[in-house]
Design an enzyme around this catalytic site. Structure first.
Site, short mmCIF file in Angstrom:
data_model
loop_
_atom_site.label_atom_id
_atom_site.label_comp_id
_atom_site.label_asym_id
_atom_site.label_seq_id
_atom_site.Cartn_x
_atom_site.Cartn_y
_atom_site.Cartn_z
N CYS A 2 -10.46 -3.99 -10.61
CA CYS A 2 -10.75 -4.25 -11.80
C CYS A 2 -12.48 -4.26 -11.75
O CYS A 2 -12.82 -4.14 -10.55
CB CYS A 2 -10.59 -5.69 -12.24
SG CYS A 2 -8.98 -6.10 -12.58
N ARG A 27 -12.27 1.95 -10.97
CA ARG A 27 -11.52 0.85 -10.47
C ARG A 27 -10.32 0.33 -11.16
O ARG A 27 -9.59 -0.61 -10.76
CB ARG A 27 -12.62 -0.53 -10.55
CG ARG A 27 -13.81 -0.01 -9.92
CD ARG A 27 -14.94 -1.30 -10.07
NE ARG A 27 -14.56 -2.48 -9.29
CZ ARG A 27 -14.67 -2.66 -7.99
NH1 ARG A 27 -15.38 -1.70 -7.24
NH2 ARG A 27 -14.40 -3.62 -7.32
N TRP A 77 -7.20 -3.42 -13.62
CA TRP A 77 -6.01 -2.70 -13.02
C TRP A 77 -5.14 -4.02 -12.57
O TRP A 77 -5.44 -4.79 -12.00
CB TRP A 77 -6.55 -2.16 -11.48
CG TRP A 77 -5.56 -1.42 -10.84
CD1 TRP A 77 -5.25 -0.08 -10.89
CD2 TRP A 77 -4.76 -1.83 -9.70
NE1 TRP A 77 -4.22 -0.03 -9.98
CE2 TRP A 77 -3.82 -1.15 -9.25
CE3 TRP A 77 -4.74 -3.21 -9.01
CZ2 TRP A 77 -3.17 -1.24 -8.23
CZ3 TRP A 77 -3.84 -3.56 -7.79
CH2 TRP A 77 -3.09 -2.32 -7.39
N ASN A 103 -12.65 -10.05 -11.23
CA ASN A 103 -11.85 -9.16 -10.36
C ASN A 103 -11.42 -9.94 -9.04
O ASN A 103 -12.47 -10.48 -8.65
CB ASN A 103 -13.05 -8.03 -10.16
CG ASN A 103 -12.74 -7.20 -8.84
OD1 ASN A 103 -11.53 -7.01 -8.72
ND2 ASN A 103 -13.58 -6.77 -8.12
N GLY A 104 -10.10 -9.67 -8.90
CA GLY A 104 -9.76 -10.30 -7.66
C GLY A 104 -8.35 -11.07 -7.87
O GLY A 104 -7.73 -10.59 -8.95
N GLU A 493 -2.91 14.38 4.52
CA GLU A 493 -3.84 14.19 3.49
C GLU A 493 -3.66 15.19 2.27
O GLU A 493 -3.81 14.77 1.13
CB GLU A 493 -5.38 14.50 4.28
CG GLU A 493 -6.74 14.51 2.97
CD GLU A 493 -6.80 13.11 2.26
OE1 GLU A 493 -6.03 12.31 2.50
OE2 GLU A 493 -7.58 13.26 1.09
N LYS A 497 -3.00 13.94 -1.49
CA LYS A 497 -3.78 14.48 -2.56
C LYS A 497 -2.58 14.61 -3.87
O LYS A 497 -2.79 14.47 -4.99
CB LYS A 497 -4.54 15.62 -2.30
CG LYS A 497 -5.64 15.44 -1.50
CD LYS A 497 -7.02 14.43 -1.96
CE LYS A 497 -6.64 13.05 -2.16
NZ LYS A 497 -7.29 12.23 -0.93
N GLU A 500 -0.86 11.96 -5.29
CA GLU A 500 -1.69 10.70 -6.11
C GLU A 500 -2.03 11.51 -7.39
O GLU A 500 -2.18 10.82 -8.68
CB GLU A 500 -3.10 10.62 -5.39
CG GLU A 500 -2.91 9.77 -4.43
CD GLU A 500 -4.59 9.70 -3.65
OE1 GLU A 500 -4.89 8.63 -3.19
OE2 GLU A 500 -5.34 11.12 -3.34
N HIS A 516 13.12 17.75 13.50
CA HIS A 516 13.96 16.53 13.79
C HIS A 516 14.22 15.72 12.33
O HIS A 516 14.31 14.39 12.46
CB HIS A 516 12.97 15.19 14.69
CG HIS A 516 13.04 15.97 15.98
ND1 HIS A 516 13.93 16.32 16.92
CD2 HIS A 516 11.88 16.72 16.53
CE1 HIS A 516 13.45 16.60 18.05
NE2 HIS A 516 12.10 17.04 17.72
N LYS A 615 -9.49 3.27 -7.58
CA LYS A 615 -10.46 3.81 -6.27
C LYS A 615 -10.60 2.89 -5.50
O LYS A 615 -10.63 2.97 -4.11
CB LYS A 615 -11.86 4.35 -7.03
CG LYS A 615 -12.60 4.88 -6.14
CD LYS A 615 -12.83 6.48 -6.25
CE LYS A 615 -13.31 7.12 -5.05
NZ LYS A 615 -12.59 7.92 -4.33
C1 G6P Z 1 -7.45 3.57 -2.53
C2 G6P Z 1 -7.99 4.91 -2.98
C3 G6P Z 1 -8.01 5.95 -1.96
C4 G6P Z 1 -8.63 5.26 -0.61
C5 G6P Z 1 -8.18 3.89 -0.13
C6 G6P Z 1 -9.03 3.26 1.09
O1 G6P Z 1 -5.97 3.83 -2.36
O2 G6P Z 1 -7.34 5.50 -4.12
O3 G6P Z 1 -8.49 7.14 -2.34
O4 G6P Z 1 -8.65 6.26 0.31
O5 G6P Z 1 -8.09 3.01 -1.31
O6 G6P Z 1 -10.26 3.07 0.05
P1 G6P Z 1 -11.65 3.01 1.06
O7 G6P Z 1 -12.72 2.89 -0.08
O8 G6P Z 1 -11.40 1.70 1.80
O9 G6P Z 1 -11.85 4.18 1.73
#
Ligand code: G6P
Length: 620
Positions: A2, A27, A77, A103-104, A493, A497, A500, A516, A615
């Site tokens: 949030c 957020r 969120w 937020n929290g 990664e 991507k 996501e 395997h 994020k």
């Molecule tokens: C969330 C974001 C990712 C990020 C992860 C860790 O899941 O969507 O993109 O890699 O958090 O976040 P940080 O800010 O600690 O890198």
């Protein structure tokens, strides 16, 4: 997660709040709301995005000439309570006088709610947040106190994480905010007569550079046109640490790109130069890496018998690359842990251990908790963070900012390459200090690192080709990404991507381990992205490639420029410039970022705001 925003001053609050919410929408975007305090207290709420909230406001705007100059706002969120209008913040107290954004997570909300219900408070939402506003009102009535005192009393009873902003109809010249474990910044307007509250500096930066980041369990009272007063929960005054924060505002806009993600992918050559600036010094014959954190903590770093990297998501993938870099250049054993697992695993941490926290935001709750625990056990904490002044940066003993500018797209791109560049510089600096890297390899790696931005430019020039290639995958249901060594975390990664932002199931695997298990999935409908651009293990990767070809997998290979052998073997390929093995991730991740971007766009998805994600994950 949030995002919260607040304003009190002499300007119309609503446009400031809305603009701030747009900046914080990364957020969370399950619902949005704002409360404006003028002659009346008016609350607007909408399920969905900030633009939905704007539409609600437009239907019944504040009367012209009477626009309120105090307000709070929120973009959500969802954690407790489904995304809906009734669960949207701000939440109102029983009497309708107080309203709050949060937020929290309030962990003991259920018992607090029960106690408040017994005292006649009624609840209109399913959120943990509503408990806070009711509790503050109850404390205010109970102790006949002012808003600030009631906030302090309530927070003493709350267990969990919070960044809150509260306003009260009966004290209209005041805005009270507080934090614990969730970030909160307060901007002090140029003439000290107005205040801006936000979850990070991005909504504040265009109004003022003077920012106070609240510490845990601090409560700030801002009084219009007068003062900022910070106390701890006991009410003792604490000193507000005013920092000068510079945010590059151009980084907060699309800058002509259709999405932040694409802009941030294209930002990489420039921001990686920023990341290296001042840290790689000397001329061609005498290049060195100078990281002040390594110089200042040299003795403790050299003593490290083990390094533990803690992180989440994309940052965890950067950590896997960091492990290989550090073990190669420094000969120190490295473990890479998911922060969320580490913190509850009763980890063995010795005082000579170094714990590296990697985090783009610097606010990820699990990573923060992991380093707090490691710190208590005596480890040196080294932060590799993008968010300047963030909680993880402040909690670390030492660290190196990645300096890639704000990253807004939820799928992390430039932060990943920034983290890998910092990890490379850290490994080189530490390896040199330890004497575990040969001068020749040290210099060769630095020279090659300096060439990475232009090599990335070269890959970016193939954007159109990658877009064309991506079309065949619009309706794919599964994807496999394979790589070895330094390219294995890149495979992870690439798969992340794609998951996501395009919601296609994808798995990253070490190419040799595929036989395997995942090999059973391969048929002519399974797209396989193969990272072959790794010269140290080239022949081995080619053998793995043959294994997929024999099963008729649809292969897209990332190859070194001019690799005619692989070109003939695969269905499609993207050529990338050659580099040193240890730097390949910085090159091979770029086409994977572009591939997932274009697939998501061709599926008509919202690339910058994928469903269910946020994020900055400031909840466990
Ligand atoms: C969330 C974001 C990712 C990020 C992860 C860790 O899941 O969507 O993109 O890699 O958090 O976040 P940080 O800010 O600690 O890198």
């Amino acid at each position: 997660m949030c995002g919260i925003v607040g304003y009190i001053g002499h300007r119309e609050a609503y446009p400031i709040l809305i603009k701030g919410l747009h900046r914080l929408e990364y957020r969370g975007y399950d619902s949005a709301g704002c409360a404006l305090l003028g002659k009346e207290l008016t609350i607007y709420k909408a399920k969905g995005k900030v633009s939905d909230l704007e539409a609600v406001y437009e239907k019944s705007p504040q009367p012209a000439g009477e626009e309120p100059t105090v307000g709070i706002a929120h973009t959500r969120w969802a954690t407790h309570g489904a995304p809906s209008e009734r669960n949207a913040h701000p939440h109102l107290s029983e009497s309708g006088s107080l309203t709050l954004v949060h937020n929290g997570i309030i962990e003991n909300y259920a018992s607090l709610r029960e106690q408040l219900q017994k005292r006649g408070f009624t609840f209109k939402s399913d959120t943990d947040t509503e408990v806070l506003v009711q509790l503050i009102e109850y404390q205010k009535q109970l102790h006949q106190s002012d808003l600030a005192e009631a906030v302090r009393s309530a927070l003493k009873l709350a267990i969990g994480a919070y960044a809150i902003a509260v306003i009260d109809k009966s004290e209209p010249e005041k805005l009270v905010c507080a934090r614990k474990s969730s970030p909160l910044a307060i901007g002090i307007g140029e003439d000290d007569s107005e205040f801006f509250i936000a979850s990070d500096a991005s909504p504040i930066a265009e109004y003022t550079k003077k920012i106070v980041y609240l510490n845990d369990e601090e409560v700030a009272v801002v009084v219009r046109g007068k003062e900022l007063y910070v106390t701890n929960l006991m009410g003792d005054e604490t000193e507000a640490d005013v920092k000068e924060v510079n945010v590059d505002l151009s980084m907060l806009d699309h800058d002509g790109y259709p999405h932040f993600m694409l802009k941030e992918i294209f930002d990489q050559p420039n921001v990686l130069k920023d990341c290296m600036r001042g840290r790689i010094v000397g001329d061609d014959h005498n290049l060195k890496v100078v990281l002040s954190a390594v110089t200042q903590n040299r003795r403790q770093l050299l003593r490290a018998r083990r390094i533990v990297i803690v992180s989440c998501g994309t940052s965890w993938h950067a950590g896997l690359i960091g492990k290989q870099l550090i073990e190669h250049f420094c000969r120190i054993p490295v473990e890479v842990a998911y922060a969320s697992e580490f913190r509850y695993s009763d980890p063995v941490i010795e005082p000579d251990d170094v714990v590296i926290a990697i985090s783009q935001s610097g606010e990820t709750a699990d990573t923060l908790a992991a380093i707090q625990q490691a710190k208590q056990q005596g480890a040196l904490i080294y932060g590799i963070v993008n968010g300047v002044g963030s909680s993880i940066a402040r909690e670390s003993h030492a660290g190196t900012y990645i300096h890639v500018g704000p990253e807004i797209g939820v799928a992390s791109t430039k932060a990943f390459t920034g983290q890998v560049v910092v990890l490379t510089m850290l490994s080189l600096a530490l390896g040199m200090a330890k004497g575990t890297v040969e001068q020749e390899e040290y210099e060769e790696t630095i020279k090659e690192l300096l060439l990475i931005p232009e090599k990335i430019e070269e890959v970016l020039k193939q954007n159109d080709k990658i877009e064309r290639l991506s079309k065949q995958f619009t309706y794919a249901r599964n994807f496999l990404y394979l790589g070895r060594g330094y390219n294995y975390p890149v495979a992870l990664e690439g798969a992340l991507k794609l998951k996501e932002i395009s919601y296609i199931h994808a798995e990253g695997y070490p190419a040799a381990e595929m036989k395997h298990g995942p090999i059973a999935l391969i048929d002519n409908e399974m797209p396989v992205v193969f990272l072959t651009n790794h010269h140290r293990r080239y022949q081995k990767v080619i053998s793995n490639l043959q294994e997929v070809i024999s099963r008729h997998g649809n292969i897209l290979a990332i190859i070194n420029k001019g690799d005619e052998q692989v070109k003939k073997m695969v269905d499609s390929y993207i050529e990338v410039p050659e580099t040193l093995s240890c730097l390949t991730p910085l090159i091979s991740v770029i086409p994977l970022q572009l591939l997932s971007y274009h697939i998501a766009v061709s599926r008509g998805l919202n690339v910058d705001q994928p469903r269910n994600l946020a994020k900055s994950v400031t909840v466990e």
